[in-house]
Enzyme design. Structure first.
Site, PDB file in Angstrom:
ATOM      1  CB  ALA A 515      -0.933  -0.010   1.209  1.00  0.00           C
ATOM      2  CB  ILE A 635      -7.472   2.719   7.690  1.00  0.00           C
ATOM      3  CG1 ILE A 635      -6.810   2.413   9.036  1.00  0.00           C
ATOM      4  CG2 ILE A 635      -8.142   1.478   7.118  1.00  0.00           C
ATOM      5  CD1 ILE A 635      -5.667   1.411   8.983  1.00  0.00           C
ATOM      6  N   GLY A 708       0.591  -0.202   6.564  1.00  0.00           N
ATOM      7  CA  GLY A 708       0.408  -1.613   6.250  1.00  0.00           C
ATOM      8  C   GLY A 708      -0.125  -2.380   7.440  1.00  0.00           C
ATOM      9  CD  GLU A 711       3.645  -9.162   6.933  1.00  0.00           C
ATOM     10  OE1 GLU A 711       4.166 -10.013   6.200  1.00  0.00           O
ATOM     11  OE2 GLU A 711       3.180  -8.102   6.494  1.00  0.00           O
TER      12      GLU A 711
END
Length: 744
Positions: A515, A635, A708, A711
């Protein structure tokens, strides 16, 4: 027209219709002419050598085209040991069909190619291979004394920072102490889509490889170097991927074998691995972690020591950043971190969702829970008392950090203030034991070099191109959103294309950087296109934008208009029609601002609250509620972002309670290499999951302010579940997964 404020909105996947209607094509589904089928024959032994291959019996079958093995594979650049793929660890990469040596169980020893799949599979079952077996070692427990520190310079590896303070003395003198070892076995990625490659023979040595990969450019580089091909003669495509989770970061032997067969036979070839063969390359390594923590009387951390040992293969030094996170997540002046690897007769481990951090957070977060109990503190209060305002590993400030807000908002959502501290002190109406636990983590926020290209046609349709990957995380959608908002177009007017080496180069899809990397390139490219459109608009008769600079205008609802006066505007389609241009194009790239970023520690954070219910008589565990509070910058899409974190939580529950690849050390072979016996969570295992995104602004990580989430959302989940099991039962399980036999 549609609103053009898309970034941050819960937008549905633009690729969703293609997936649910079956028009999305995966690597093993492309229809090409004159297609032959390959089937891999795998070694039944873990170490030794091949003494004889009885290929004549198989070649006599009508419809069998060839049996490839080390006996007839041509000399290739592949066999230059200096060659590495983009994510290869130190050492010498595995070279399929290179020689008679067997390095691990299920090693590919032959490829049978036939006119159809069923015949190839049948013929492979008839191929007789004779072996001379040698003693193997696949048990990490026996290699503890042989662990060694990997050399510097390994791909992606950051050696632990040097010790700070005096951790041994501080531990000895502290009033509250704990030390323990934490273990989890090997785990395999098990994406739904099997690894496959369809190689289209285009004549004159030219091929297109439709491959399951998280990086088409990595595969292209790999193939051109091995086979001596020109880039123009070796196109690699991956438009859709049915899960990768890190397994697709490296080119796997399936693509090598398929391309080898296609080039030798001068025809198209398809190779699909079986589910069992999916266990023959790459896995989260079996890891042993030893932690010593101590706290002062006021609950502040006095000392922290964290050492990890995990497996690697005999031919590569696979490394992970397991312990580094422990030196930055909590405030502590006396820290010592250690990391070692040990060689086994297995295939090289491979990055698996949140590599290193997922393992490290298990050890650290369970140890923190243990020390909190030792100090008589609520586990959340203990973390708040040891909140790190600065990254002590690097002695740098965080570019942004809203973890404290995650703690407070997550606790409020979960109802943490209703928790009683004593183990076995909470039960439901049916008498089941209730346990509440927490765990958290920290993950790198990085940006990689990336490029994109955009074009707009006279009908107002925008097409944006980048060779990025799509693991299913929502890349198609968020790039479409960024492009649509940047140029003020309805989302339906934008098409984003990815996964092709004929498109502008983008990095591997991994590390939670897509992203930030590709998104910034897409934004830059659309802004460059916008400047070209503004110049065309200024040439129009009586243009209200004649003297405007790029910063004076905005693109909204299909128009270019003055920021100071929204009535002074021109319609984009009118601009193109007036200019006489049928299409306007622009390209650009994006790189991290290292001068700015190197002054800060760039990370995302999270905290997970988990509730379990345990049947005291049966020992069964159900994770009934989870709240995951995440601080990961801006986001881009609340819907796909939430989906990412939901998937991460499911993974964490699997890691805590189910996932383990069991090795039979007598044979050096994984014995549960199938979906029936390698257990992953299913719908019945998953209950209420709430995801909170804490607002976090960060103009340092990248122009978009994104960090991101693929993860970070998994971190702390397994530890939170294990800690909740302790709270419910009073039994501390340090060997994951937590199964019934460990509770009874």
């Amino acid at each position: 027209m549609s609103t053009t404020n898309y970034i941050g909105k819960p937008t549905s996947r633009v690729d969703g219709p293609a997936k649910v209607t079956g028009t999305a094509r995966y690597a093993g589904e492309y229809a090409v002419a004159n297609l032959a089928y390959g089937y891999v024959v795998s070694s039944p032994i873990a170490k030794g050598k091949i003494t004889k291959i009885h290929a004549d019996e198989v070649l006599a079958l009508p419809g069998v085209i060839q049996v490839f093995s080390h006996e007839n594979v041509p000399s290739l650049a592949w066999f230059d040991r200096s060659y590495k793929d983009l994510v290869a660890p130190g050492g010498s990469p595995f070279r399929a069909l290179h020689d008679a040596e067997i390095k691990f169980s299920q090693q590919p020893v032959a490829l049978v190619v036939a006119e159809n799949f069923e015949l190839a599979r049948y013929a492979a079952s008839l191929l007789r291979v004779e072996y001379e077996q040698e003693a193997h070692e696949t048990n990490l427990e026996t290699q503890r004394a042989k662990g060694y520190e990997p050399g510097r310079g390994k791909t992606g590896f950051q050696p632990p920072p040097p010790p700070r303070g005096n951790p041994d003395k501080a531990w000895e003198e502290a009033p509250h102490r704990m030390e323990a070892e934490y273990v989890h076995g090997a785990q395999h990625h098990n994406p739904m889509e099997l690894f496959a490659t369809t190689v289209e023979w285009r004549g004159d040595g030219k091929i297109t490889a439709y491959d399951k990969t998280q990086g088409v450019y990595n595969v292209q580089q790999y193939l051109t170097k091995i086979f001596g091909l020109k880039k123009d003669d070796c196109r690699v495509v991956n438009e859709y991927m049915g899960g990768g989770f890190g397994a697709g970061l490296r080119p796997q032997y399936s693509v090598f074998l398929a391309v080898l067969a296609a080039l030798e036979l001068k025809r198209s070839v398809r190779l699909t691995l079986t589910r069992q063969q999916m266990f023959s390359f790459g896995h989260r390594p079996h890891t042993l972690q030893y932690l010593k923590l101590a706290a002062n009387a006021d609950g502040s951390l006095a000392a922290l020591q964290h050492h990890a040992l995990h497996e690697t293969s005999h031919f590569e030094d696979y490394t992970e950043n397991v312990v580094n996170w422990s030196g930055m997540l909590y405030q502590c002046e006396n820290v010592k971190l250690g990391y070692q690897i040990a060689k086994l007769d297995v295939y090289t481990p491979l990055d698996m969702r949140a590599p290193g951090a997922a393992s490290g957070s298990v050890g650290l977060e369970i140890a923190m829970d243990e020390l909190a109990y030792e100090a008589g503190l609520d586990p959340l209060e203990f973390r708040l008392r040891n909140y790190a305002e600065r990254d002590q590993n690097q002695d740098k400030p965080f570019s942004s950090k809203k973890l404290r807000e995650c703690y407070h908002q997550g606790a409020a959502k979960f109802g943490w203030d209703q928790r009683t501290q004593a183990p076995r002190s909470m039960r439901d109406a049916d008498g089941k034991l209730i346990g509440w636990g927490i765990g958290g983590g920290v993950w790198d926020a990085t940006q990689q070099k990336s490029a994109a290209k955009a074009s707009i046609t006279a009908d107002g349709k925008l097409t944006v191109l980048s060779g990025a990957g799509e693991n299913g995380a929502g890349t198609y959608t968020i790039m479409t959103q960024i492009a649509a908002e940047t140029l003020g177009l309805p989302i339906e007017a934008v098409t984003f294309k990815l996964g092709d080496t004929e498109l502008p180069e983008a990095p591997l899809q991994g590390g939670s950087w897509t992203a930030a990397s590709v998104g910034t390139a897409v934004k830059n490219t659309c802004e460059a296109l916008g400047e070209k459109l503004l110049k065309l608009a200024q040439k129009m008769d009586n243009s209200p934008l004649k003297d405007a600079k790029p910063e004076d205008v905005e693109f909204v609802n299909g128009q270019i208009r003055l920021r100071a006066d929204a009535n002074q505007a021109v319609v984009l389609r009118d601009v193109l029609q007036a200019s006489g241009e049928t299409k306007v194009e622009a390209d650009s790239s994006a790189m991290p601002n290292m001068l700015k970023q190197q002054q800060y520690s760039l990370h995302s954070h999270n905290i997970v609250f988990a509730e379990v219910k345990v049947d005291e008589e049966l020992g069964t565990i159900h994770v009934t509620r989870v709240v995951n509070a995440v601080a990961a910058g801006r986001i881009l899409n609340l819907k796909t972002a939430r989906s990412q974190v939901l998937g991460s939580v499911v993974w964490g529950i699997g890691m805590a309670l189910m996932e383990e690849t069991v090795m039979d050390h007598k044979f050096g072979r994984y014995v549960n290499h199938n979906f029936a016996e390698y257990h992953v969570p299913v719908n019945a295992d998953i209950h209420d999951i709430d995801v909170l995104f804490v607002e976090e602004e960060d103009d340092i990580v990248n122009p978009l302010g994104v960090k991101g989430i693929g993860e970070v959302g998994m971190l702390g989940v397994a530890a939170a579940v294990a800690n909740a099991v302790y709270h419910a039962t009073g039994k501390r399980v340090r060997d994951l997964p937590v199964m019934i036999d460990k509770l009874l």
